[in-house]
Motif scaffolding. Structure first.
Motif, PDB file in Angstrom:
ATOM      1  N   HIS A 157       0.839  -1.202   0.000  1.00  0.00           N
ATOM      2  CA  HIS A 157       0.000   0.000   0.000  1.00  0.00           C
ATOM      3  C   HIS A 157       0.876   1.257   0.000  1.00  0.00           C
ATOM      4  CE1 HIS A 157      -4.216   1.462   1.243  1.00  0.00           C
ATOM      5  NE2 HIS A 157      -3.590   2.406   0.598  1.00  0.00           N
ATOM      6  N   ALA A 158       1.900   1.264   0.817  1.00  0.00           N
ATOM      7  CA  ALA A 158       2.802   2.414   0.875  1.00  0.00           C
ATOM      8  C   ALA A 158       3.519   2.601  -0.463  1.00  0.00           C
ATOM      9  CB  ALA A 158       3.816   2.232   2.005  1.00  0.00           C
ATOM     10  N   HIS A 159       3.926   1.503  -1.076  1.00  0.00           N
ATOM     11  CA  HIS A 159       4.597   1.584  -2.378  1.00  0.00           C
ATOM     12  C   HIS A 159       3.653   2.168  -3.430  1.00  0.00           C
ATOM     13  CE1 HIS A 159       7.126   0.468  -5.764  1.00  0.00           C
ATOM     14  NE2 HIS A 159       6.023  -0.009  -6.339  1.00  0.00           N
ATOM     15  N   ASN A 160       2.423   1.696  -3.440  1.00  0.00           N
ATOM     16  CA  ASN A 160       1.446   2.214  -4.404  1.00  0.00           C
ATOM     17  C   ASN A 160       1.196   3.706  -4.197  1.00  0.00           C
ATOM     18  OD1 ASN A 160       1.178  -0.291  -5.546  1.00  0.00           O
ATOM     19  ND2 ASN A 160      -0.613  -0.847  -4.317  1.00  0.00           N
ATOM     20  N   GLU A 161       1.148   4.127  -2.947  1.00  0.00           N
ATOM     21  CA  GLU A 161       0.920   5.544  -2.657  1.00  0.00           C
ATOM     22  C   GLU A 161       2.097   6.390  -3.132  1.00  0.00           C
ATOM     23  OE1 GLU A 161      -0.986   8.968  -1.330  1.00  0.00           O
ATOM     24  OE2 GLU A 161      -1.717   6.959  -1.773  1.00  0.00           O
ATOM     25  N   ARG A 162       3.319   5.925  -2.870  1.00  0.00           N
ATOM     26  CA  ARG A 162       4.494   6.665  -3.358  1.00  0.00           C
ATOM     27  C   ARG A 162       4.499   6.747  -4.879  1.00  0.00           C
ATOM     28  NH1 ARG A 162       7.014   3.467   0.508  1.00  0.00           N
ATOM     29  NH2 ARG A 162       7.922   2.161  -1.130  1.00  0.00           N
ATOM     30  N   HIS A 163       4.141   5.640  -5.520  1.00  0.00           N
ATOM     31  CA  HIS A 163       4.101   5.609  -6.977  1.00  0.00           C
ATOM     32  C   HIS A 163       3.051   6.578  -7.518  1.00  0.00           C
ATOM     33  CE1 HIS A 163       4.500   4.057 -11.013  1.00  0.00           C
ATOM     34  NE2 HIS A 163       3.188   3.863 -11.054  1.00  0.00           N
ATOM     35  N   ARG A 164       1.884   6.618  -6.874  1.00  0.00           N
ATOM     36  CA  ARG A 164       0.823   7.528  -7.310  1.00  0.00           C
ATOM     37  C   ARG A 164       1.266   8.981  -7.208  1.00  0.00           C
ATOM     38  NH1 ARG A 164      -2.576  10.947  -5.301  1.00  0.00           N
ATOM     39  NH2 ARG A 164      -1.954  10.531  -3.162  1.00  0.00           N
ATOM     40  N   VAL A 165       1.880   9.348  -6.079  1.00  0.00           N
ATOM     41  CA  VAL A 165       2.327  10.728  -5.888  1.00  0.00           C
ATOM     42  C   VAL A 165       3.412  11.073  -6.899  1.00  0.00           C
ATOM     43  CG1 VAL A 165       3.516  12.284  -4.290  1.00  0.00           C
ATOM     44  CG2 VAL A 165       1.665  10.834  -3.470  1.00  0.00           C
ATOM     45  N   SER A 205       5.695  22.563 -17.874  1.00  0.00           N
ATOM     46  CA  SER A 205       6.648  22.747 -18.968  1.00  0.00           C
ATOM     47  C   SER A 205       5.946  22.994 -20.301  1.00  0.00           C
ATOM     48  CB  SER A 205       7.566  21.535 -19.085  1.00  0.00           C
ATOM     49  OG  SER A 205       6.826  20.398 -19.468  1.00  0.00           O
ATOM     50  N   HIS A 206       4.652  22.681 -20.399  1.00  0.00           N
ATOM     51  CA  HIS A 206       3.901  22.929 -21.630  1.00  0.00           C
ATOM     52  C   HIS A 206       3.052  24.195 -21.547  1.00  0.00           C
ATOM     53  CE1 HIS A 206       5.013  18.741 -22.450  1.00  0.00           C
ATOM     54  NE2 HIS A 206       4.872  19.084 -23.723  1.00  0.00           N
ATOM     55  N   GLY A 207       3.321  25.058 -20.599  1.00  0.00           N
ATOM     56  CA  GLY A 207       2.712  26.374 -20.598  1.00  0.00           C
ATOM     57  C   GLY A 207       1.657  26.644 -19.549  1.00  0.00           C
ATOM     58  N   VAL A 208       1.270  25.684 -18.759  1.00  0.00           N
ATOM     59  CA  VAL A 208       0.281  25.937 -17.712  1.00  0.00           C
ATOM     60  C   VAL A 208       0.979  26.681 -16.575  1.00  0.00           C
ATOM     61  CG1 VAL A 208      -1.314  24.864 -16.078  1.00  0.00           C
ATOM     62  CG2 VAL A 208      -0.988  23.858 -18.341  1.00  0.00           C
ATOM     63  N   GLU A 209       0.314  27.679 -16.038  1.00  0.00           N
ATOM     64  CA  GLU A 209       0.895  28.451 -14.939  1.00  0.00           C
ATOM     65  C   GLU A 209       1.025  27.578 -13.693  1.00  0.00           C
ATOM     66  OE1 GLU A 209       2.093  31.568 -14.830  1.00  0.00           O
ATOM     67  OE2 GLU A 209       1.801  31.574 -17.005  1.00  0.00           O
ATOM     68  N   PRO A 210       2.140  27.670 -12.974  1.00  0.00           N
ATOM     69  CA  PRO A 210       2.320  26.849 -11.761  1.00  0.00           C
ATOM     70  C   PRO A 210       1.251  27.096 -10.698  1.00  0.00           C
ATOM     71  CG  PRO A 210       4.404  27.809 -12.432  1.00  0.00           C
ATOM     72  CD  PRO A 210       3.352  28.405 -13.313  1.00  0.00           C
ATOM     73  N   GLU A 211       0.704  28.310 -10.649  1.00  0.00           N
ATOM     74  CA  GLU A 211      -0.331  28.602  -9.654  1.00  0.00           C
ATOM     75  C   GLU A 211      -1.635  27.881  -9.971  1.00  0.00           C
ATOM     76  OE1 GLU A 211       1.311  31.230 -11.225  1.00  0.00           O
ATOM     77  OE2 GLU A 211       2.777  31.448  -9.623  1.00  0.00           O
ATOM     78  N   ASP A 212      -1.842  27.532 -11.256  1.00  0.00           N
ATOM     79  CA  ASP A 212      -3.083  26.877 -11.667  1.00  0.00           C
ATOM     80  C   ASP A 212      -3.060  25.365 -11.490  1.00  0.00           C
ATOM     81  OD1 ASP A 212      -3.949  29.388 -12.378  1.00  0.00           O
ATOM     82  OD2 ASP A 212      -3.357  29.159 -14.487  1.00  0.00           O
ATOM     83  N   VAL A 213      -1.897  24.807 -11.218  1.00  0.00           N
ATOM     84  CA  VAL A 213      -1.759  23.352 -11.108  1.00  0.00           C
ATOM     85  C   VAL A 213      -1.966  22.935  -9.655  1.00  0.00           C
ATOM     86  CG1 VAL A 213      -0.204  21.409 -11.455  1.00  0.00           C
ATOM     87  CG2 VAL A 213      -0.161  23.331 -13.035  1.00  0.00           C
ATOM     88  N   ILE A 214      -2.703  21.854  -9.467  1.00  0.00           N
ATOM     89  CA  ILE A 214      -2.941  21.330  -8.125  1.00  0.00           C
ATOM     90  C   ILE A 214      -1.875  20.286  -7.819  1.00  0.00           C
ATOM     91  CG2 ILE A 214      -4.527  20.061  -6.647  1.00  0.00           C
ATOM     92  CD1 ILE A 214      -6.798  21.208  -8.372  1.00  0.00           C
ATOM     93  N   GLU A 215      -1.134  20.516  -6.739  1.00  0.00           N
ATOM     94  CA  GLU A 215      -0.093  19.558  -6.351  1.00  0.00           C
ATOM     95  C   GLU A 215      -0.729  18.356  -5.676  1.00  0.00           C
ATOM     96  OE1 GLU A 215       3.412  20.684  -4.257  1.00  0.00           O
ATOM     97  OE2 GLU A 215       3.338  22.700  -5.089  1.00  0.00           O
ATOM     98  N   PRO A 216      -0.225  17.157  -5.979  1.00  0.00           N
ATOM     99  CA  PRO A 216      -0.774  15.970  -5.320  1.00  0.00           C
ATOM    100  C   PRO A 216      -0.295  15.893  -3.880  1.00  0.00           C
ATOM    101  CG  PRO A 216       1.060  15.354  -6.692  1.00  0.00           C
ATOM    102  CD  PRO A 216       0.815  16.818  -6.941  1.00  0.00           C
ATOM    103  N   GLY A 217      -1.137  15.371  -3.031  1.00  0.00           N
ATOM    104  CA  GLY A 217      -0.776  15.182  -1.635  1.00  0.00           C
ATOM    105  C   GLY A 217      -0.849  13.723  -1.268  1.00  0.00           C
ATOM    106  N   ILE A 218      -0.375  13.411  -0.108  1.00  0.00           N
ATOM    107  CA  ILE A 218      -0.410  12.037   0.369  1.00  0.00           C
ATOM    108  C   ILE A 218      -1.829  11.740   0.847  1.00  0.00           C
ATOM    109  CG2 ILE A 218       0.473  10.445   2.087  1.00  0.00           C
ATOM    110  CD1 ILE A 218       3.090  11.994   1.998  1.00  0.00           C
ATOM    111  N   ALA A 219      -2.427  10.705   0.267  1.00  0.00           N
ATOM    112  CA  ALA A 219      -3.803  10.365   0.612  1.00  0.00           C
ATOM    113  C   ALA A 219      -3.877   9.241   1.637  1.00  0.00           C
ATOM    114  CB  ALA A 219      -4.564   9.953  -0.653  1.00  0.00           C
ATOM    115  N   TRP A 220      -2.785   8.514   1.815  1.00  0.00           N
ATOM    116  CA  TRP A 220      -2.793   7.381   2.733  1.00  0.00           C
ATOM    117  C   TRP A 220      -1.525   7.392   3.565  1.00  0.00           C
ATOM    118  CZ3 TRP A 220       0.619   3.307   3.338  1.00  0.00           C
ATOM    119  CH2 TRP A 220       0.190   2.280   4.175  1.00  0.00           C
ATOM    120  N   LYS A 221      -1.672   7.102   4.853  1.00  0.00           N
ATOM    121  CA  LYS A 221      -0.528   6.928   5.747  1.00  0.00           C
ATOM    122  C   LYS A 221      -0.780   5.691   6.588  1.00  0.00           C
ATOM    123  CE  LYS A 221       0.933  11.690   6.213  1.00  0.00           C
ATOM    124  NZ  LYS A 221       1.287  12.755   7.119  1.00  0.00           N
TER     125      LYS A 221
END
Length: 105
Positions: free
Chosen positions: A21-29, A41-57
């Motif tokens: 489960h931990a491996h899958n979570e790291r892979h997903r992030v 890198s293809h032109g989307v503003e960094p402020e508009d992008v949602i950063e992924p977070g850790i969903a499982w611990k």
């Protein structure tokens, strides 16, 4: 055998499942971060992008009592500190110099 889990009443899933489960979570992030980098890198503003977070611990992140036990058990390991051999030699040399200065005085 270790008796560190005797006092707990909860039954934890097998270690293999937790590690998977931990491996899958790291892979997903990691995959989502890769997608974020591609989008930026293809032109989307960094402020508009949602950063992924850790969903499982794992459970050890949720149980405060486990954290307190681990903190009590943790010891200072001098051989894991940076350049511990050189510091040992430096302390020995300093002690010799102090002894020499005491003999002179």
């Amino acid at each position: 055998m270790s008796k560190r889990h005797d006092h707990r009443t909860t039954v934890f899933p097998p270690k293999v499942e937790l590690r998977a489960h931990a491996h899958n979570e790291r892979h997903r992030v990691h995959s989502e971060l890769h997608n974020v980098v591609n989008m930026v890198s293809h032109g989307v503003e960094p402020e508009d992008v949602i950063e992924p977070g850790i969903a499982w611990k794992g459970m050890h992140h949720h149980d405060a009592e486990i954290g307190r036990e681990q903190a009590r058990r943790r010891e200072f390991k001098h051989w894991k500190t940076k350049a511990w051999k050189r510091r040992k030699v430096a302390r020995k040399q300093r002690a010799i110099e102090i002894q020499h200065l005491r003999e002179i005085a």
